[in-house]
Scaffold this active site. Structure first.
Site, short mmCIF file in Angstrom:
data_model
loop_
_atom_site.label_atom_id
_atom_site.label_comp_id
_atom_site.label_asym_id
_atom_site.label_seq_id
_atom_site.Cartn_x
_atom_site.Cartn_y
_atom_site.Cartn_z
N SER A 155 45.18 52.16 15.95
CA SER A 155 44.25 52.51 17.03
C SER A 155 42.82 52.63 16.55
O SER A 155 42.55 52.96 15.39
CB SER A 155 44.66 53.86 17.64
OG SER A 155 46.00 53.85 18.07
N HIS A 196 46.92 60.24 22.32
CA HIS A 196 48.17 60.11 21.55
C HIS A 196 48.72 61.48 21.16
O HIS A 196 49.94 61.69 21.22
CB HIS A 196 47.96 59.22 20.32
CG HIS A 196 47.78 57.78 20.67
ND1 HIS A 196 48.76 57.06 21.32
CD2 HIS A 196 46.74 56.92 20.50
CE1 HIS A 196 48.33 55.82 21.52
NE2 HIS A 196 47.11 55.70 21.03
#
Ligand SMILES: [Mg+2]
Ligand SMILES: [Mg+2]
Lengths: 419, 419, 419, 419
Positions: free
Chosen positions: A288, A358
């Site tokens: 990410s 997340h």
């Protein structure tokens, strides 16, 4: 140029007609012929130009208020005696007719899509026209209900999918641009998976999609994941021997559905699908970006000339090709990045949105990767540093609660070692 | 016997677990792992017995109230300044957490079906346990939104449909009982049509279905429509030469969706489908029962011995086989029936529910048919008299408004002639 | 280099195994476990290299001969008494076991595709290895039977088709190269149609496809048909107002099916489909190349210096941009082209293959178009001249018979006028 | 009444038309317009009555002979020099035009079904009209090629299948009659499986189907397999705990495809499907009838009065309800039955057709079951005795070869013990 200057003689016929049809939808006629009127309204809206649509949106936002007398009455009663029944009666009286008119507009074929387009269109004007916020909130309320997880369908997208769906991947990919059909094909190769949520009322429209690479070991850099490789057979072999699934891109497709969250559900169901198809997978992780790192870093009161010098050097185009520069700044930047990522929200810090997403889903901060992505945007946002977030089935709830309750940034020892 | 007497030692483990899971759904955990918890709750509910389900329903109805302080605050603000924004804030504060917990329960596979089953189950207890009414109202609110016309799919049902769907027609047919598979097959012959609405979250479950016969001229009696006739080819020919579509049966299938109206939409879309498939069709009409006629008639203050005598005679089993009896009473009964059907709601009369449905949809009262149906129920309800309601595209809105605004019972000259 | 030189120590294990499996297929074992053995053979064939495949093809061509004694006996009996039964017995005895072994190979998943690939592969060696012709003929015999029109499915191909199918259009387009996905998208726009035949045993594999443009008036040049135009709405309008369907490209996709004719069936069914979707279409025509014109022309004994000069001038790159050159040679070339196209096969001429195809299907030669296509290949083949062949429902059979029986080149007065 | 008496004035117009169209199919016209003519012929055949069809079948059988001169020539050449090429040329010349006309008839929609119906219809007349045998053989030749295993699709049939397919199971079940829809439903319960082969050209038509029961231990009697049991959940549990799959019924559906073998393939693929769905299954066995036992037994020269007496007693209705009778005759009958089943074909015995089928497939004779089925037909055929044939993956090929080569009846020690 204002709307009034543009069309001095009042709203054009079709805007007027749209208003009348919307009003009719809530009237007696609407009860007998709702579906028909909704269809007519749908057609009328289609011929409105931008000004007409704007006028119609303002009309929707303002014309369908709850009955003030009834609502005042219900509020007074509730204040007098706050029973559950009085609360329910109050909720009833407060339920805005705006929502009912939107629900009836939805009855027409294509209705859902056009309501989503409407919310997308008003997004930019919410600041300057606060009255549109009521319409925005009602649309969002309905979308949250209609796009309930129970109504979504997870579908794999691959080279057998219709071109009309595939071109939407190219259009919507928000993280790592898809450079045409050959690039797309590589992302759908046998060692890749792409899954999307669909809603029955938007048949060919992905709502959100995720791209996954099946690899050996934790992938720490983007380029190997995007490299072209036409050999289908060896890709199939790689998939069969993979022990790790890397979620390297997740993109929302419908701006009109912003705030309706799909990402958490998507990641978790895709983990289940992959585990079923590839029982040998041992690790599910993202790769990410860190959108807020540089912005945060430049805003820090610099402790010394050292970091000022660093920032100046890292402004140079292509600095990362220079080994000496890298060697010098890598430990500094990695430590600062670890600091940025692990700041506790409890202390009033603004947590990076990707961390928030997340860790809010119950993942943990697993690994910080030097030069994980040298694409322009990643260099600009985070000096090319990328992060792995690990989704470990057994600790998801614990991680989530630690983050949600006390703002703990759950992380691996590896990350701790950087601090 | 109360629940407490039955299980003296407190709620069983699974009820307790269901409660905890429902609470968890609204908690932090629910945000990270909502879909998972919803699935666990779904499984837990499946093992609850009737008492357990009852306990869980009471829990849902009572445990998820809006925040009283916040709601009082919002009510006070709205009373102080009744702006649109204050109304919206009040609606927000009043939105019951019950609805949110139900929405999250819906995230599990099979969630929608189990919420519908829950509403079906509490229907019988709403009178004795008024607190369940809040749960009932919230379920209905959600169902109205979720089962919006825009999300329904019209599907033709025929002999190519799955047996699992067809057996539901047999089970749900509420008007003219389907006597097994041979009878069903006749209703799906080439000169018949059956259409149903389906919802994507209930794949094999019809919500409502309508049975149509394609005939020549207005069908005025049920038996010819139900007669067995195995010849597919001649049925195909009849369909090709039909000028009239008779909607002779319409049945709701899901008790848990009562109050969510589908019938009006269904009839109107089926008219469109039929008009497309058979452009030669000139007339769309129902052949409908009159559920309230006898009940109304026996409650009338009888004007004379005549009607008392009539009612006594018509209590005899099989009276309609006697030509003399028929000849005597037919004109009297037909006039009374016309009177019953055409009483204006404006004068405080309770309109027959079937009249209310079809005239509310914009149909008109077309014809009253002597001995249109001699099946037991029709004889008991209305002495076998049946009614045609005509759906005429061009007058639907006018009819509806006349009925809805001034309670006019729009009717044909033929009906007027009976009065 | 021969096969023996290349692998001096005999055939590799897998070729040996393939042979044994093929033999087993026809044995007792094959009767009990045919499907299993066919699958094993399929897998074995997949690992053969080119030499191995070659060896296996030679084995198939030579090892499975009919029983000579039985065939001689049947032949003798037939010569002695030529009854229908004796003919049938002779046909039976002559039916080559090669076909039976191929039929059994077809039982494996993917079997049909691999037999088609085999025929494609041997095509180039039929001249040098005449013994392969028997295998080729048997494969063709089976394919003609298996790919019977009754087993083909016509499917429209559009932007909703799987990318895996669409990329095959790009690969197989034989007439006007498709330059990537944007070009493909234009060919699938609302004023275009693409149809293909598929066979159930080759699910994603088009066998042949045709591209059609919906236009007003007879299209006489290719470029306007291929021009990019992103506007879907105006394309939809053009389709609605079209009076002519132009079949501007027809491509066979499977080299292994050469000689199995699909084109005639495809054109005729597509005409029916289009007529149903667009009842206003009045004309169905091709816009076709003339592959043999230049070759024929240069082989002609030149009547004078004139044509020699012409051919020399027309060898210059880009001659057609020069108006004077065009003016000079256009009448000459058009006349010669009309002569070329209308030469009667009855006089021993080799008819152009495209003429033969379309006139054999019953079309007529409608129009010869100067500079209908300036793409390289068309310039090289026919100086850019293109032809319209008209499919007129009412004269198809008559045209076909005139061509087939007496070699008449049925044509329009317009073409006659050029002669 | 002969055909001639019935229609004295010659064939009716439609028979004549059918003949002309069939001839046209093979002519020039057939090449240009084959699909069209095939459709016309298809329509014409549909209006033929039984006599007309008979006439047309005779026409097909006799009118399309190979060219005698060409065939004689090819036969002569082959006899002169029996090369592979000459054999191929002979096969070509012998290929009957009948087959080509049938292939072209197949081009029409519904063509395959009507050719199958034709073969079914002529079956009964092959004895009295031997000339039809040529047509029958050609149809069979084509069907063997067209219904190649590679073109068949295995589909599970369950309660989600269309009623139109399910009613065919009821109609075609040849072993254990299905007594209506409730009985059918039981056979499709969660502890049952039904699979069928379908062909793409006959979409809703099963070609052959097999019914399987999932049980614990070898099922030795039919009644427990057919017993009604509405409880879906416990059926699901039984399936999960089953260790044995019993193939208790296998039925061909298309009389016109007789001689085209599907059963062997079906059983073996279903074994694979079941093994995949239920990895815990350890045994795959049939429970099968013995159609020829009683017939054989009564034809034996009886060794003594004993057996004569037995046969007389076993003619009594319901003898099996009498324990003493059973006790007396069971050992005798079981031994005789074992003798019947294990007679070697090598010694010129006619092997029971069910033995031949399963041992030909590679199964072994596993168990002989006293009173395995007391239904009328089973009592009449085999005194109620039933047989298990075991399909054991590892010995299938060995068993098959032992049976096929030396006529060995492979059997279990249990069966040996009865001898
Ligand atoms: Mg709401
Ligand atoms: Mg053949």
């Amino acid at each position: 140029m204002t709307h009034a200057e543009h069309i001095p003689s009042g709203p054009p016929a079709s805007l007027d007609q749209a208003r009348q049809l919307a009003a009719a939808l809530l009237s007696e006629r609407g009860e007998a012929s709702g579906a028909l009127i909704a269809r007519q309204l749908q057609q009328t809206m289609r011929v409105l130009d931008a000004d007409g649509r704007h006028g119609f949106q303002r009309y929707l936002a303002s014309a369908f208020q709850p009955d003030a007398a009834a609502l005042q009455d219900a509020a007074t009663r509730y204040l007098a005696d706050s029973t559950a029944a009085a609360a329910a009666a109050l909720a009833d009286a407060a339920d805005p007719p705006r929502q009912e008119v939107l629900r009836r507009m939805n009855m027409a074929p294509g209705g859902t899509a056009s309501l989503i387009a409407m919310r997308s269109e008003i997004a930019g004007r919410l600041g300057s026209e606060p009255e549109l916020k009521l319409l925005d909130a009602d649309l969002k309320h309905l979308f949250v209900s209609w796009f309930n997880r129970g109504f979504l369908e997870l579908r794999r997208i691959d080279w057998q999918s219709p071109a009309a769906v595939l071109e939407k991947l190219i259009a919507y990919e928000a993280v790592h641009e898809i450079k045409g059909w050959d690039d797309l094909r590589r992302r759908l190769a046998p060692d890749r998976r792409c899954f999307a949520f669909f809603h029955p009322a938007l048949p060919g429209e992905p709502l959100i999609f995720v791209e996954v690479a099946l690899v050996q070991g934790l992938a720490t850099a983007v380029p190997p994941l995007l490299v072209q490789d036409a050999d289908q057979d060896s890709a199939g072999l790689r998939a069969a021997h993979a022990d790790t699934a890397i979620f390297y891109s997740i993109s929302n497709c419908q701006d009109g559905l912003r705030g309706v969250s799909f990402g958490n559900f998507l990641i978790k169901q895709v983990v289940e699908e992959l585990q079923t198809e590839f029982p040998q997978l041992k690790r599910f992780s993202t790769l990410s970006p860190i959108p807020g790192f540089r912005r945060w870093l430049v805003q820090q009161p610099q402790s010394g000339g050292n970091e000022v010098a660093m920032l100046r050097e890292l402004d140079r185009e292509g600095w990362w090709h220079d080994a000496a520069t890298c060697e010098t700044w890598r430990p500094v930047l990695m430590r600062l990045c670890a600091q940025y990522l692990t700041r506790s929200p409890a202390s009033g810090n603004r947590v990076d949105p990707v961390v928030r997403f997340h860790l809010g889903n119950g993942a943990r901060l697993e690994r910080i990767n030097w030069l994980g992505n040298t694409a322009d945007r990643a260099m600009a946002e985070s000096f090319g540093i990328m992060v792995n977030y690990l989704y470990d089935h057994d600790s998801i709830e614990r991680n989530h609660e630690a983050f949600a309750r006390v703002g703990e940034i759950v992380r691996s020892p590896q990350v701790d070692a950087l601090l």
